[in-house]
Design an enzyme around this catalytic site. Structure first.
Site, PDB file in Angstrom:
ATOM      1  N   ASN A  32       0.891  -1.144   0.000  1.00 17.48           N
ATOM      2  CA  ASN A  32       0.000   0.000   0.000  1.00 17.48           C
ATOM      3  C   ASN A  32       0.938   1.204   0.000  1.00 17.48           C
ATOM      4  O   ASN A  32       1.760   1.345   0.902  1.00 17.48           O
ATOM      5  CB  ASN A  32      -0.866  -0.046   1.267  1.00 17.48           C
ATOM      6  CG  ASN A  32      -1.785   1.133   1.413  1.00 17.48           C
ATOM      7  OD1 ASN A  32      -1.347   2.183   1.876  1.00 17.48           O
ATOM      8  ND2 ASN A  32      -3.027   0.967   1.063  1.00 17.48           N
ATOM      9  N   SER A  33       0.848   2.044  -1.014  1.00 14.71           N
ATOM     10  CA  SER A  33       1.799   3.149  -1.193  1.00 14.71           C
ATOM     11  C   SER A  33       1.801   4.111  -0.019  1.00 14.71           C
ATOM     12  O   SER A  33       0.795   4.284   0.669  1.00 14.71           O
ATOM     13  CB  SER A  33       1.474   3.926  -2.466  1.00 14.71           C
ATOM     14  OG  SER A  33       1.611   3.104  -3.592  1.00 14.71           O
TER      15      SER A  33
END
Length: 135
Positions: A32-33
């Site tokens: 998840n960035s």
């Protein structure tokens, strides 16, 4: 981004790290960035209400939900993801977020995006690629 809580899109054991400004693991070698990267992407995209967006590499569905919030119910967001387990998790995450104008599609390994649903106004790409297409 304040309306789309990151922890809602993270696996249980990772939720406690949602406030960190770093990429977090979501399984299957995916992440998840980090929030500042996502914020920069959204700012650069300058997403207008009502836009049609293709979100390549939807991962946990967090960026797809943010895009859905930005385009609103008059827009459409189509996320694509290669990992079947993440596709299912993304769908569940979006369903809980209640944005029926956003949906997740299983990516086809040989296809670039979703050609059957084109054209799109914006196409952010969060997926890793071995090479860039030339056409």
């Amino acid at each position: 981004m304040r309306r789309v809580r990151r922890e809602e899109f993270l696996p249980g054991d990772v939720k406690r790290h949602a406030g960190m400004d770093s990429a977090l693991p979501i399984g299957f070698g995916q992440t998840n960035s980090q929030p500042t990267t996502v914020a920069d992407m959204m700012e650069l995209l300058d997403v207008p209400a009502g836009a049609r967006v293709l979100d390549v590499g939807s991962g946990s569905g967090w960026s797809t939900a943010i895009l859905a919030e930005l385009v609103g119910p008059d827009g459409q967001v189509h996320g694509v993801e290669l990992v079947p387990e993440l596709v299912e998790r993304c769908r569940a995450n979006l369903e809980a977020f209640d944005v029926p104008w956003a949906e997740i599609h299983q990516a086809e390994p040989e296809a670039l995006g979703l050609p059957g649903l084109a054209p799109f106004d914006l196409i952010p790409v969060s997926a890793m690629a071995d090479s860039l297409p030339t056409n």
